[in-house]
Design an enzyme around this catalytic site. Structure first.
Site, short mmCIF file in Angstrom:
data_model
loop_
_atom_site.label_atom_id
_atom_site.label_comp_id
_atom_site.label_asym_id
_atom_site.label_seq_id
_atom_site.Cartn_x
_atom_site.Cartn_y
_atom_site.Cartn_z
N SER A 125 38.09 24.11 66.66
CA SER A 125 37.87 25.01 67.80
C SER A 125 36.46 25.61 67.81
CB SER A 125 38.90 26.13 67.82
OG SER A 125 38.61 27.10 66.85
N LYS A 162 36.77 33.06 65.54
CA LYS A 162 36.42 32.90 66.95
C LYS A 162 35.20 33.76 67.28
CE LYS A 162 39.99 30.35 68.32
NZ LYS A 162 40.36 29.95 66.97
#
Length: 201
Positions: A125, A162
């Site tokens: 990701s 993230k």
């Protein structure tokens, strides 16, 4: 040592490195002789002794071709950074709080050597930020973050890596992969901020 000898010593060292890289094993003394234009094996032995004394190579005199290039990072000052479980850079997994191992990180690799830990990245990701599966993420412990920081965030006792954005009424945890959607939350706990990536090739 005069300049010509230093130059020749560098030639010997570079040839050994090249030979190990290309063939997977070090050259013989006679091969070094031929490659760098030395007329006698005693001259090669002289340069090998100098390289060993300077900590650039290791030798085993009882074996032929037993020349090993010393990893330059082994001579640098290091700090032992704890590796804390595995973090998912994809779907979050349960945060593992126990220390699995310690990693000897060269001290000049990061600016701040305090309050660091490392997490192994799993998933894709964050690939567009250059963070790949299997990387070791170097994290500085902090409970706050600025917009755009890459953070380790804890969501319902699960950890994820993230990019952090605090919007007007919510927090957005943005993956760096166009095929993945952001995580939208009212609140989340920041465990740390990414300060570096260590990757073995």
């Amino acid at each position: 040592m005069n300049k010509s000898r230093i130059d020749k010593q560098n030639e010997v060292y570079n040839f050994i490195k090249l030979q190990i890289k290309e063939k997977g094993y070090p050259p013989s003394v006679r091969e070094i002789c031929k490659a760098v234009g030395l007329s006698s094996t005693s001259s090669v032995h002289f340069h090998l002794k100098r390289l060993e004394k300077e900590g650039l190579i290791k030798r085993d005199s009882s074996k032929t071709r037993a020349i090993e290039i010393v990893d330059p990072t082994s001579k640098k000052e290091v700090i032992n950074v704890p590796i804390v479980g595995t973090i998912t850079a994809g779907n979050p997994i349960l945060a593992i709080e126990n220390i699995e191992d310690v990693f000897p990180l060269p001290i000049d690799y990061v600016k701040n050597t305090k309050d660091l830990f490392m997490l192994k990245v799993s998933g894709e990701s964050m690939i567009e930020a250059g963070i790949l599966n299997g990387d070791l993420a170097i994290i500085e412990k902090t409970d706050s973050a600025n917009n755009g920081d890459i953070v380790v965030a804890l969501i319902d006792n699960e950890a994820t890596l993230k990019r952090f954005f605090k919007e007007s009424s919510y927090i957005r945890l943005q993956p760096e992969n166009k095929s993945m959607k952001p995580i939208i939350l009212e609140n989340c706990k920041v465990l740390g901020r990414l300060v570096g990536i260590y990757r073995k090739y």
